[in-house]
Design an enzyme around this catalytic site. Structure first.
Site, PDB file in Angstrom:
ATOM      1  N   SER A 275       1.055  -1.227  -0.155  1.00 43.53           N
ATOM      2  CA  SER A 275      -0.159  -0.353   0.258  1.00 43.53           C
ATOM      3  C   SER A 275       1.131   1.164   0.171  1.00 43.53           C
ATOM      4  O   SER A 275       1.980   1.373  -0.994  1.00 43.53           O
ATOM      5  CB  SER A 275      -1.244  -0.218   1.332  1.00 43.53           C
ATOM      6  OG  SER A 275      -2.018   0.693   0.727  1.00 43.53           O
ATOM      7  N   HIS A 416      -7.599  -5.954  -0.147  1.00 46.51           N
ATOM      8  CA  HIS A 416      -6.388  -4.560  -0.036  1.00 46.51           C
ATOM      9  C   HIS A 416      -5.219  -5.436   1.224  1.00 46.51           C
ATOM     10  O   HIS A 416      -6.367  -5.539   2.064  1.00 46.51           O
ATOM     11  CB  HIS A 416      -6.857  -3.186   0.111  1.00 46.51           C
ATOM     12  CG  HIS A 416      -5.550  -2.280   0.505  1.00 46.51           C
ATOM     13  ND1 HIS A 416      -4.642  -1.807  -0.419  1.00 46.51           N
ATOM     14  CD2 HIS A 416      -5.221  -1.903   1.737  1.00 46.51           C
ATOM     15  CE1 HIS A 416      -4.048  -1.003  -0.312  1.00 46.51           C
ATOM     16  NE2 HIS A 416      -4.615  -0.912   0.515  1.00 46.51           N
TER      17      HIS A 416
END
Ligand code: GCU
Length: 678
Positions: A275, A416
């Site tokens: 990320s 994610h």
């Protein structure tokens, strides 16, 4: 610009709260105008990742290293991440703590070290946690920064707790009032699979990103930037680095220490990040070429995803919510992405020629998996300059399928996160590319096989008489009394003019009015007679399969011919001699072309090669290639549905056409034939 999709996101109040917390990574807080509709992405053109300061694209490894890479790096510094920060001396404070740890099935060693970054007594410090497998050999190491402290990465009770500020996080236990307690141990251990990676022979290192820059918009005064004499308040220079610059710098400082350890293979430290820390890993790999491999996991906007794609997170949102991550200049391009002089494929290209892995997650649309994939495709041109394969495809792979040679890619199912599946792919990829285990990924210095070499040795065409009489077994493509066996780029009739039995390239503005032979071949002898015009440098060419271009150019009298002159395999191999005749005279190419061959599993069987004669002189003698060499292949520039089909067929059968190139000059062609080789 493409219009935004009217996606309505019915936000729950709880999610609004999350949004207000700023640093919590979540896609659910996407603003209502976020586009998740692929059909609304709209067209865009990427800046040329090989372009140097004069916009001339690099055509060799040397030009890339010397001119283009530094130029592209500067663009990334100026527009996205801010200036690269200078190194400082790194010293261990006190002793390195070493302990044997039980990893279930095996034992490992845990090292913890407090590093002082700089020489001042009050220089910043970081605590590094490193696990090593028990072996006498030097080991490759994965290094990543973490979000909530080293203790959250493992439930090992011996791991030191950070004492400073950490972001609030209700998804793991043990964080209260921005401080961690022992209850947070192991809260994020799914992201750091120590036992399995040590079992595979890799070391695992990590440190808390907040040691370098606390992840909040007002974190600058507490960051390492102050100790590096950077301004931490007031109006900042446009190219002032932010958190990503400081985090990337931190990774390099940890590397400074790792390379001093006798247990660590200093040539095999792999930088990984998830990320925002994936964006950071990519930038760290760009700034510090000592990292042997670079891995981005779900890095999204400002990471691996192309900013020009209007899908998921945009520059407008990211620079508003996280103004401290990038340099101030980036925010000026919010909503004007198409004007940015670089896009994120340039960031990926900075890893070349090292192995690069990009991972996406299917449901992580906020990070734009397709934009990440397309950036990886576009970056591949940098590896090609080194004769290395990139991803090897322009089609996104199915879910949970890892692809690629020197650039690896997968899109995992799910959301994610950084999960064991991702790590397995990273380690498999590192096994292949860095450790040379399993399927060989690197096709450096490819060789043509003996049969190809014999075929080339025999090739001695007679070019003394023009027009040359075609051999009985030749397939005539342009000859008196026959319809030229060529189609337009769309597969229809050609619009090149016929004059005195020869075909004249008909110019178009975009230089994409090439014509493609309707006859397909794999290995072949190619004969073409041509006459260049002085207009537009006589530029044209023979694109074999659309992938390798034998250059046609007004090069008569040029003293030092380059890979852009007549006789060159364009932008790849310069001619052995200058054999070009003046504009207005008939000239002749005879080329024996042998295509690269692959096994069913995609691995290379033998390199492609060619020999070429121009006007009675040998200009190419056995140059080898494994992948397309022309920077302007017709399957990308001016592509049509017809050509997509041709490219597919070429991939499936190895057979493709000969293209005659429109490059803005009225080159004439006559007496063109091919003899497919058995
Ligand atoms: C947010 C942010 C992303 C970032 C992510 C993370 O979702 O918008 O750009 O990658 O946080 O770091 O988890």
């Amino acid at each position: 610009m493409p219009s935004h999709s009217p996606v309505v996101a019915g936000l729950l109040p709880a999610l609004m709260l999350v949004m207000a917390l700023h640093s919590l990574p979540t896609a659910s807080s996407a603003p209502a105008e976020t586009n998740y509709d692929e059909s609304l992405v709209g067209p865009f053109v990427l800046p040329d990742v090989l372009a140097g300061p004069d916009e001339v694209p690099a055509s060799s490894e040397a030009a890339w290293k010397k001119t283009t890479r530094p130029h592209q790096f500067k663009l990334l510094e100026k527009y996205v991440y801010g200036r690269k920060l200078p190194p400082v001396p790194v010293a261990v404070v006190g002793e390195v703590e070493r302990a044997e740890v039980d990893l279930g099935s095996s034992k490992g060693i845990r090292l913890q070290a407090k590093l002082r970054l700089g020489t001042a007594a009050d220089a910043p410090t970081t605590s590094v946690l490193l696990y090593l497998p028990k072996t006498k050999k030097k080991v490759p190491v994965f290094l990543k920064l973490n979000f909530r402290g080293n203790q959250a990465e493992t439930d090992d009770p011996g791991v030191w707790l950070p004492t400073g500020w950490v972001p609030a996080d209700t998804r793991i236990k043990g964080i209260a009032d921005n401080r961690v307690t022992a209850a947070s141990r192991g809260g994020l251990q799914r992201r750091f699979p120590v036992a399995s990676m040590l079992g595979r022979g890799y070391g695992m290192a990590t440190a808390y990103c907040g040691d370098f820059f606390p992840d909040r918009p007002d974190g600058r005064p507490q960051s390492v930037l102050a100790s590096l004499d950077r301004p931490v308040s007031g109006e900042l220079p446009k190219d002032e680095p932010g958190a990503i610059g400081a985090w990337a710098w931190g990774l390099s400082r940890i590397l400074d220490w790792l390379v001093t350890l006798p247990e660590v293979d200093r040539s095999k430290v792999i930088v990984v990040g998830h990320s925002r820390l994936g964006k950071t890993a990519l930038w760290a790999g760009a700034c510090d070429e000592r990292f042997a491999m670079v891995v981005s996991n779900d890095s999204g906007c400002g990471g691996a995803a192309l900013s020009r794609r209007n899908f998921g997170e945009t520059l407008t949102v990211i620079t508003e919510r996280f103004p401290h991550w990038f340099c101030p200049m980036l925010a000026e391009y919010a909503g004007r992405e198409i004007e940015l002089p670089c896009d994120q494929h340039a960031l990926l290209a900075m890893a070349a020629p090292r192995p690069l892995y990009v991972a996406s997650a299917e449901e992580d649309r906020w990070a734009d998996p397709r934009g990440e994939f397309l950036a990886a495709v576009a970056a591949g041109r940098a590896w090609k300059l080194y004769g290395l394969p990139g991803l090897g495809t322009e089609e996104m792979p199915p879910i949970n399928t890892s692809i690629g040679e020197m650039i690896g890619y997968h899109v995992r199912n799910g959301t994610h996160d950084l999960l064991p599946y991702d790590w397995t792919q990273f380690a498999d990829f590192a096994d292949r590319t860095l450790l040379g285990k399993g399927r060989p990924a690197v096709e450096a210095t490819p060789q043509a096989d003996d049969h190809s070499k014999e075929l080339l040795a025999e090739f001695q065409p007679d070019q003394s008489l023009l027009p040359a009489p075609p051999p009985a077994d030749a397939t005539l493509l342009i000859a008196p009394g026959i319809e030229p066996k060529f189609t337009s780029m769309a597969g229809g009739p050609i619009n090149w003019e016929v004059e005195d039995g020869s075909l004249v390239a008909t110019r178009t503005k975009n230089h994409a009015n090439h014509i493609a032979s309707s006859v397909m071949f794999e290995d072949a002898d190619i004969h073409a007679e041509f006459m260049v015009s002085p207009l537009a440098h006589g530029n044209s060419g023979l694109y074999i399969h659309g992938h390798y271009e034998m250059q046609i150019y007004d090069s008569f009298g040029v003293e030092n011919v380059t890979s852009q002159d007549e006789g060159s395999l364009y932008r790849f191999a310069e001619p052995l001699v200058n054999a070009a005749r003046p504009a207005g005279e008939w000239q002749v190419y005879d080329i024996r072309f042998i295509a690269p061959k692959r096994n069913a599993d995609g691995s290379l069987k033998s390199a492609g090669t060619l020999k070429a004669w121009l006007n009675g002189q040998l200009v190419q003698d056995g140059v080898t290639f494994t992948a397309p060499r022309s920077p302007y292949i017709p399957y990308r520039h001016g592509v049509t549905d017809y050509l997509r089909g041709v490219e597919k067929q070429l991939k499936a059968t190895g057979k493709g056409p000969l293209f005659l190139q429109d490059h803005g000059s009225p080159t004439r062609f006559r007496n063109v034939w091919i003899r497919p080789l058995p």
